[in-house]
Design a protein around this motif. Structure first.
Motif, PDB file in Angstrom:
ATOM      1  N   UNK A  24       6.757  -2.312   3.698  1.00 61.11           N
ATOM      2  CA  UNK A  24       7.224  -1.090   4.346  1.00 61.11           C
ATOM      3  C   UNK A  24       8.717  -1.271   4.604  1.00 61.11           C
ATOM      4  N   UNK A  25       9.542  -0.367   4.114  1.00 60.73           N
ATOM      5  CA  UNK A  25      10.989  -0.524   4.168  1.00 60.73           C
ATOM      6  C   UNK A  25      11.590   0.283   5.318  1.00 60.73           C
ATOM      7  N   UNK A  26      12.721  -0.188   5.825  1.00 60.24           N
ATOM      8  CA  UNK A  26      13.488   0.611   6.790  1.00 60.24           C
ATOM      9  C   UNK A  26      13.934   1.888   6.085  1.00 60.24           C
ATOM     10  N   UNK A  27      13.935   2.994   6.811  1.00 63.57           N
ATOM     11  CA  UNK A  27      14.097   4.304   6.189  1.00 63.57           C
ATOM     12  C   UNK A  27      15.409   4.442   5.416  1.00 63.57           C
ATOM     13  N   UNK A  28      16.499   3.841   5.902  1.00 62.66           N
ATOM     14  CA  UNK A  28      17.765   3.938   5.181  1.00 62.66           C
ATOM     15  C   UNK A  28      17.715   3.188   3.852  1.00 62.66           C
ATOM     16  N   UNK A 107      -1.549   4.442  12.107  1.00 66.48           N
ATOM     17  CA  UNK A 107      -0.475   4.525  11.123  1.00 66.48           C
ATOM     18  C   UNK A 107      -1.022   4.251   9.726  1.00 66.48           C
ATOM     19  N   UNK A 108      -1.938   3.293   9.610  1.00 70.16           N
ATOM     20  CA  UNK A 108      -2.548   2.980   8.320  1.00 70.16           C
ATOM     21  C   UNK A 108      -3.303   4.186   7.775  1.00 70.16           C
ATOM     22  N   UNK A 109      -3.930   4.943   8.647  1.00 69.62           N
ATOM     23  CA  UNK A 109      -4.694   6.120   8.245  1.00 69.62           C
ATOM     24  C   UNK A 109      -3.797   7.155   7.566  1.00 69.62           C
ATOM     25  N   UNK A 110      -2.687   7.488   8.201  1.00 71.50           N
ATOM     26  CA  UNK A 110      -1.833   8.504   7.592  1.00 71.50           C
ATOM     27  C   UNK A 110      -1.120   7.951   6.364  1.00 71.50           C
ATOM     28  N   UNK A 111      -0.799   6.655   6.362  1.00 71.74           N
ATOM     29  CA  UNK A 111      -0.202   6.040   5.171  1.00 71.74           C
ATOM     30  C   UNK A 111      -1.163   6.156   3.989  1.00 71.74           C
ATOM     31  N   UNK A 112      -2.418   5.835   4.216  1.00 72.04           N
ATOM     32  CA  UNK A 112      -3.416   5.901   3.150  1.00 72.04           C
ATOM     33  C   UNK A 112      -3.622   7.339   2.685  1.00 72.04           C
ATOM     34  N   UNK A 113      -3.680   8.288   3.633  1.00 71.58           N
ATOM     35  CA  UNK A 113      -3.888   9.699   3.274  1.00 71.58           C
ATOM     36  C   UNK A 113      -2.708  10.246   2.467  1.00 71.58           C
ATOM     37  N   UNK A 150       4.398   2.341  -3.227  1.00 74.80           N
ATOM     38  CA  UNK A 150       4.885   3.091  -2.066  1.00 74.80           C
ATOM     39  C   UNK A 150       4.150   2.654  -0.808  1.00 74.80           C
ATOM     40  N   UNK A 151       4.908   2.460   0.253  1.00 77.37           N
ATOM     41  CA  UNK A 151       4.347   2.261   1.579  1.00 77.37           C
ATOM     42  C   UNK A 151       5.173   3.077   2.565  1.00 77.37           C
ATOM     43  N   UNK A 152       4.585   3.403   3.696  1.00 76.09           N
ATOM     44  CA  UNK A 152       5.246   4.228   4.704  1.00 76.09           C
ATOM     45  C   UNK A 152       6.513   3.528   5.209  1.00 76.09           C
ATOM     46  N   UNK A 153       7.653   4.199   5.231  1.00 74.13           N
ATOM     47  CA  UNK A 153       8.863   3.565   5.773  1.00 74.13           C
ATOM     48  C   UNK A 153       8.853   3.571   7.297  1.00 74.13           C
ATOM     49  N   UNK A 154       9.669   2.698   7.882  1.00 71.61           N
ATOM     50  CA  UNK A 154       9.789   2.656   9.329  1.00 71.61           C
ATOM     51  C   UNK A 154      11.203   3.051   9.750  1.00 71.61           C
TER      52      UNK A 154
END
Length: 614
Positions: A24-28, A107-113, A150-154
Motif C-alpha cells: 500500500x503506497x503513500x498517496x503522493x 479497510x480490507x473490506x473496501x479495498x477488496x470490494x 493495486x492496493x489501497x493507498x494511504x
C-alpha cells in the motif's frame, strides 16, 4: 453494472488474492502511476454510483461505521451478526483494544470490494471493460499487472506538503488531488470516467439524498454530498444552508487548521511511536506503568478526524463518528492508521489480552465466522504490506524511520529524543525541557469534546494544542458507547507543548512573557497556561463545559527529565558521544504548581500515575 446481489448474498473478506503481497503506497507516490490511478478512480466512481440498497455500494460500506443506523450489513443472509438489536448496523469501536483491529478488516473490506471492480475493468468480457481502445498486447499486460498489484493507498497526515505553504515553510495537508472539486483530466483519463466531478473531493449521495439523521443539530439529513469545513450550521442563513446542502468545502479553513496542528501532530506521532511499550497504551491510552507516550493512536486519529471535517466554527462529515465514513478521505486516512499500527507492531511483540484477541469483529465475515484480532494481527495474511516495514526490524530501526519522516530538525533533541527544536529560526532558541499536558477522563461522560490548551499573553489567548475526545454522540444509541458509559471507561491522553512553545518563541509571539523565559518557564506556565473544555459539534458546539458538569476530567502538567541510556537498550548518544538521546529514557515530574486552583487541574492532594521509563 447491474446489482446481482440478492437477499441471501454474503460478502466474505479474504483480502486481495492477486499479485502476491503488495505494498500500500503513500498517496503522493501512488498517483505517479497513471494506470493504477485511473483504475482506482473509475472503480471508486462505480462503487459510489451504486444504489443505496446494494450491499457493495459505497453508501452501505461507509454506513458500517455508524449512520444511518437502520440496517445490519449485509442486510440479510449469512451468519447472523450478534449485535445489540437496539442499535442495528452500529458496529465501530473507538475505545478499548479493538480500535485498531476492528478498522483493519474494515479497510480490507473496501479495498477488496474496489479491487473486485478493478478486475472487471480489465476483463474484456465484462460490460465495465475499460480498455477497448488498447490493442497492443504489451500495453494490455501492463494494465493487467497494474490491476493485480493495486492496493489501497494511504494518506500520511504528518507529511509536510507544498499545497499548504505559508510563512516560508510547508505544513501538513490533505493530498492536493482530494481538494479539487473538478478533475483536471488528460484525454485518456477523461475517457475512463462518467463525468469530471472529482469523487475524492466529496461523495455524492445517490438520488441526492443522504438518508442520514441529524445529529446534535448537525444537518446531515439535508446533504446531497459530503462536506469539509462548512460553516457551523445556522438554519436562518441561506448561504450557510446551501454550503451544507451542496457540500461546499472551505479548503482555506482546512489548511489553516492543519497549519496550527502541524508541529503538534509530527512531534506527538514520534513520541507515540517510540515511547510506548504496551499494546493498550499505544492504541488507546490504557497502558501499564511502562508507557511513556505523550499520546495514543486513537487520540491522534481523532484529532485528524475533527481537523479534517472541521470544528469550533466549522463542521463536516469527518468530524462526526457516525457520518465520518462517507467522506472519501476516510479510508485513505484509516489505511494510514493501520500503517502506523503495523510500524509499531514491527518493533514490538506486545499484543492485546486473549479474550479481546478472540473477540469477533462484526460484521466482517471470514469463511464460516467473523474476523478476529488474532486473524488480522499479521499483514501478509491479508495480501498487503507497507514500504516502511522493510526498514523496521526492531526498536532502533523504528526510531530511525519515524525521526527520518517526521522530525523537523537535523539532530534529535533532549529529553525524549527526536523532538527538540521544532523549526529553524533566526531568533534565539527557547531552551527548555519537554513539558506535557495530560488529561484523564471518562470517554462517555459528556460525549464528544475538545480541550483547548492556550497561553494567555496580555489580553490574547495563544492556542498551543487541543486534546480531542472523538466518540459518538450519546443520543445515537451506539451499543458500544452505551457499554463504555455504563462501565465508566477511562482514557488518558497527553500532548507535548514544548515543540509549539518553541515554534511560537521563534516567531516572536512569546516576547510578552519576558526575556528570561527559558529560565523562568515553569513560573510563566503557572501564570499563563490555561485550558478550557468545549462540546464538540451540534447544537451545543463550542459551549464551554464547566468542571461541575464534567466531574471525571482531570488535567495535569509534567516535565520530563532525561536519563542516560543503558548499554544494549537500543539508545545511544551517537558516535561523538555527546549527541542528544534518540528514544531516550526519562523520569516524569508532576508540576502541581501549574495546575493548582485551575478548572479541572490536579492539586497537591490529587494525582494520577505519570509513567516514566525508569
Amino acid at each position: 453494472m447491474a446489482n446481482k446481489r440478492g437477499p441471501d448474498y454474503v460478502y466474505l473478506i479474504k483480502g486481495i488474492q492477486t499479485g502476491g503481497i503488495c505494498q500500500r503506497k503513500e498517496i503522493d507516490d501512488f498517483v505517479k502511476d497513471p494506470k493504477q490511478l485511473i483504475l482506482f478512480t473509475r472503480a471508486f466512481q462505480i462503487m459510489s454510483e451504486r444504489p443505496k440498497d446494494d450491499v457493495l455500494s459505497y453508501y452501505q460500506l461507509a454506513g458500517i461505521h455508524g449512520a444511518p443506523f437502520d440496517t445490519t450489513w449485509p442486510p440479510t443472509g449469512g451468519p447472523p451478526a450478534t449485535i445489540d438489536p437496539s442499535s442495528p448496523g452500529y458496529y465501530c469501536y473507538h475505545f478499548g483494544p479493538l480500535f485498531l483491529t476492528w478498522h483493519r478488516p474494515y479497510v480490507l473490506c473496501i479495498e477488496q470490494a474496489l479491487h473486485d471492480i478493478i478486475m472487471q475493468l480489465i476483463d474484456p468480457n465484462d460490460p465495465a471493460y475499460l480498455l477497448s481502445s488498447v490493442t497492443d498486447p504489451g500495453e494490455l499486460m501492463k494494465w493487467k499487472t497494474a490491476a493485480e498489484t493495486w492496493r489501497l493507498p494511504y494518506w500520511d497526515f504528518a507529511l509536510r506538503r507544498p499545497n499548504n505553504h505559508a510563512s516560508g515553510q510547508d505544513y501538513c495537508c490533505l493530498p492536493e488531488f482530494t481538494l479539487k472539486e473538478i478533475f483536471q483530466l488528460s484525454a485518456q483519463e477523461a475517457s475512463t470516467l462518467s463525468d469530471d466531478q472529482n469523487p475524492w473531493y466529496a461523495y455524492a449521495f445517490p438520488d441526492q439524498k443522504s438518508g442520514l439523521p441529524n445529529m446534535r443539530g448537525i444537518p446531515m439529513s439535508i446533504q446531497t454530498r459530503t462536506v469539509r469545513h462548512a460553516p457551523a450550521y445556522n438554519p436562518n442563513n441561506p448561504a450557510n444552508v446551501r454550503a451544507w446542502e451542496e457540500g461546499k468545502s472551505d479548503n482555506n479553513s482546512l489548511k489553516s487548521f492543519f497549519r496550527t496542528e502541524t508541529i503538534n501532530w509530527r512531534s506527538n506521532l514520534i513520541d507515540l511511536m517510540i515511547n510506548n511499550n504496551s499494546y493498550e497504551g499505544f492504541t488507546v491510552g490504557e497502558g501499564n506503568s511502562g508507557d511513556t507516550a505523550s499520546n495514543n493512536l486513537n487520540a491522534v486519529h481523532g484529532s485528524v478526524h475533527v481537523n479534517t471535517g472541521g470544528y469550533r466554527t466549522k463542521g463536516g462529515n469527518m468530524a462526526v463518528v457516525p457520518a465520518a465514513g462517507f467522506d472519501p478521505i476516510f479510508f485513505l486516512w484509516h489505511c494510514n492508521v493501520d500503517r502506523i499500527g503495523a510500524m509499531w507492531q514491527a518493533a514490538n511483540d506486545a499484543w492485546m489480552d486473549d479474550e479481546s484477541n478472540r473477540t469477533e469483529l462484526f460484521p466482517f465475515r471470514f469463511n464460516d465466522g467473523f474476523w478476529t484480532s488474532e486473524r488480522c494481527r499479521y499483514l501478509p495474511n491479508m495480501g498487503y504490506t507497507y514500504p516502511d516495514l522493510a526498514l523496521i526490524k526492531n526498536r532502533p530501526s523504528l526510531i530511525a524511520r519515524v525521526t527520518d519522516l517526521y522530525s523537523d530538525v537535523q539532530k534529535p533533541g533532549p529529553s525524549f529524543g527526536a523532538l527538540s527544536r521544532s523549526i529553524e529560526v533566526e531568533n534565539p532558541d527557547l531552551n527548555v525541557d519537554e513539558y506535557v499536558v495530560t488529561a484523564k477522563y471518562e470517554t462517555h461522560e459528556v460525549g464528544p469534546f475538545y480541550l483547548d490548551v492556550s497561553l494567555k499573553i496580555g489580553d490574547k489567548e495563544e492556542l498551543i494544542t487541543s486534546i480531542v475526545n472523538f466518540v459518538s454522540p450519546l443520543e445515537t444509541g451506539c451499543a458500544n458507547c452505551e457499554k463504555g458509559r455504563a462501565e465508566h471507561h477511562t482514557a488518558t491522553t497527553s500532548t507535548l507543548i514544548s515543540p509549539k512553545l518553541r515554534e511560537l518563541y521563534g516567531e516572536g509571539k512569546l516576547s510578552d512573557l519576558g526575556q528570561n523565559l527559558s529560565d523562568n518557564i515553569e513560573q510563566k506556565l503557572a501564570e499563563s497556561l490555561q485550558w478550557k473544555c468545549y462540546s464538540l459539534g451540534g447544537k451545543e458546539a463550542n459551549k464551554e463545559i464547566p468542571s461541575s458538569e464534567f466531574t471525571s476530567l482531570r488535567v495535569g502538567v509534567s516535565r520530563r527529565v532525561p536519563e542516560e541510556p543503558v548499554p544494549g537498550d537500543g539508545r545511544s548518544r551517537g558516535p561523538g558521544g555527546d549527541e542528544p538521546l534518540v528514544g531516550g529514557g526519562f523520569r516524569t515530574l508532576p508540576l502541581r504548581g501549574i495546575t493548582q486552583g485551575k478548572p479541572f487541574g490536579l492539586h497537591s492532594g490529587e494525582d494520577f500515575e505519570y509513567p516514566s521509563t525508569s
